[in-house]
Design an enzyme around this catalytic site. Structure first.
Site, PDB file in Angstrom:
ATOM      1  N   TYR A 263       0.233  -1.261  -0.101  1.00 42.85           N
ATOM      2  CA  TYR A 263       0.297  -0.220  -0.385  1.00 42.85           C
ATOM      3  C   TYR A 263       0.949   1.147   0.255  1.00 42.85           C
ATOM      4  O   TYR A 263       1.795   1.501  -0.054  1.00 42.85           O
ATOM      5  CB  TYR A 263      -0.487  -0.007   0.911  1.00 42.85           C
ATOM      6  N   CYS A 264       0.351   3.034  -0.231  1.00 41.36           N
ATOM      7  CA  CYS A 264       0.784   3.461   0.504  1.00 41.36           C
ATOM      8  C   CYS A 264      -0.169   4.868   0.376  1.00 41.36           C
ATOM      9  O   CYS A 264      -0.394   4.535   1.095  1.00 41.36           O
ATOM     10  CB  CYS A 264       1.905   3.289  -1.001  1.00 41.36           C
ATOM     11  N   GLY A 265       0.032   5.855  -0.257  1.00 38.04           N
ATOM     12  CA  GLY A 265      -0.757   7.027  -0.024  1.00 38.04           C
ATOM     13  C   GLY A 265      -2.163   6.781  -0.226  1.00 38.04           C
ATOM     14  O   GLY A 265      -3.603   7.243   0.116  1.00 38.04           O
ATOM     15  N   TRP A 293      -3.249   4.302   2.108  1.00 40.38           N
ATOM     16  CA  TRP A 293      -3.324   5.229   3.937  1.00 40.38           C
ATOM     17  C   TRP A 293      -4.194   6.664   3.415  1.00 40.38           C
ATOM     18  O   TRP A 293      -5.129   6.134   4.451  1.00 40.38           O
ATOM     19  CB  TRP A 293      -2.294   5.879   4.060  1.00 40.38           C
TER      20      TRP A 293
END
Length: 325
Positions: A263-265, A293
């Site tokens: 995952y990331c932003g 996120w």
């Protein structure tokens, strides 16, 4: 410039990467050099030419110049606000309509590209995000042009300002929805033996040292591996050879025997990390948490963590995550 063909041979993505007029590539997902991409675009049989997708968010960049036959598909048209959370993937029916409109076709090769420069340029993320969406909807023949538009121009290949519109596409009947993760699936899987949760954002965002997010930090137990570590410094659209980053990946606990949850932003950075691990490194089990996120931060019933997590030395074989105190 590094030898792209050597990279292909090493990772076994293109066993016959040297193309000649009249030949076509086997269906697969990976990367392609500008030199080989132009041979596909100029194929003498129009039916065997690829669907070329310019995924840049800046439409004026498309107007200034793009690859021949490139159809502009702004990556962000595939996302929108849902239940107050921005940049969530659109419902499947809307996404299908947009992909068909862009000419995405189950029986054709798709060449995807954007612009690459040194950081902070991150337009490669639009290319990997669109590649992810195509893969999720069942497309099996996708190549990201390694080096993007800068390497295309450096090779002296043609650029045009002429618009190009693909005819309506035809999507596969069956997609690959299992490559996507929901927040419930992430919470159910993280921390289990052999499972590694990895955050692809820059380290400062992972540690909560930013002014971007509703809440600071990361999902508890997630390790940090910034996507840019996989790209060449002078051109973030150019992938490093797997042999150059293999030791870094292993040291971070990202190995092919693990189940990797990325995952990331907003999922763009995560899409690149997933693309590299799955389609360049050849890892078998890599999935993307689409909400990432920006969704998790809005779910305040779930905790956030500010301290760095790592693979515990005594439990590295099983992939159990521990917080570094």
């Amino acid at each position: 410039m590094r030898n792209t063909l050597k990279t292909f041979l090493h990772v076994a993505l293109l066993p016959f990467a040297m193309l000649f007029i009249g030949e076509v590539l086997p269906a697969e997902i990976g990367i392609i050099s500008p030199q080989d991409a132009v041979k596909l675009i100029e194929h003498p049989d129009p039916a065997k030419r690829p669907v070329v997708l310019d995924t840049r968010g800046g439409y004026k960049d498309y107007f200034r110049g793009h690859l021949p036959t490139a159809h502009h598909l702004n990556f962000d048209t595939l996302r929108g606000t849902d239940l107050g959370v921005p940049v969530q993937y659109l419902p499947d029916d809307l996404t299908r309509a947009l992909l068909v409109r862009a000419g995405v076709h189950r029986d054709r090769t798709h060449l995807i590209y954007a612009t690459g420069e040194a950081l902070p340029n991150d337009e490669i993320l639009s290319a990997t995000m669109v590649a992810y969406v195509l893969e999720k909807f069942g497309v099996e023949d996708i190549r990201i042009v390694d080096g993007g538009l800068p390497d295309w121009k450096a090779a002296g290949l043609p650029v045009t300002q002429e618009y190009f519109g693909n005819p309506p596409g035809l999507l596969p009947v069956k997609g690959q929805p299992s490559i996507a993760l929901t927040v419930e699936e992430v919470l159910a899987r993280k921390g289990k033996p052999g499972v590694v949760l990895v955050d692809a954002r820059p380290k400062n965002e992972y540690l909560g040292q930013d002014d971007v997010w509703l809440r600071k930090g990361h999902i508890p137990g997630a390790i940090s591996f910034h996507w840019a570590r996989l790209m060449e410094e002078e051109n973030t659209h150019q992938f490093k050879p797997f042999e150059q980053v293999q030791a870094e990946l292993k040291a971070a606990g990202l190995t092919p025997d693990k189940e990797l949850l990325v995952y990331c932003g907003t999922s763009r950075e995560g899409s690149l990390l997933r693309f590299y691990l799955k389609h360049i490194a050849g890892y078998p089990n890599v999935r993307l948490y689409e909400g990432s996120w920006k969704e998790y931060a809005s779910l305040k019933q779930h905790p956030a963590e500010l301290e760095e997590s790592r693979i515990g030395e005594e439990s590295g074989a099983s992939g159990v995550l521990k917080s570094s105190r």
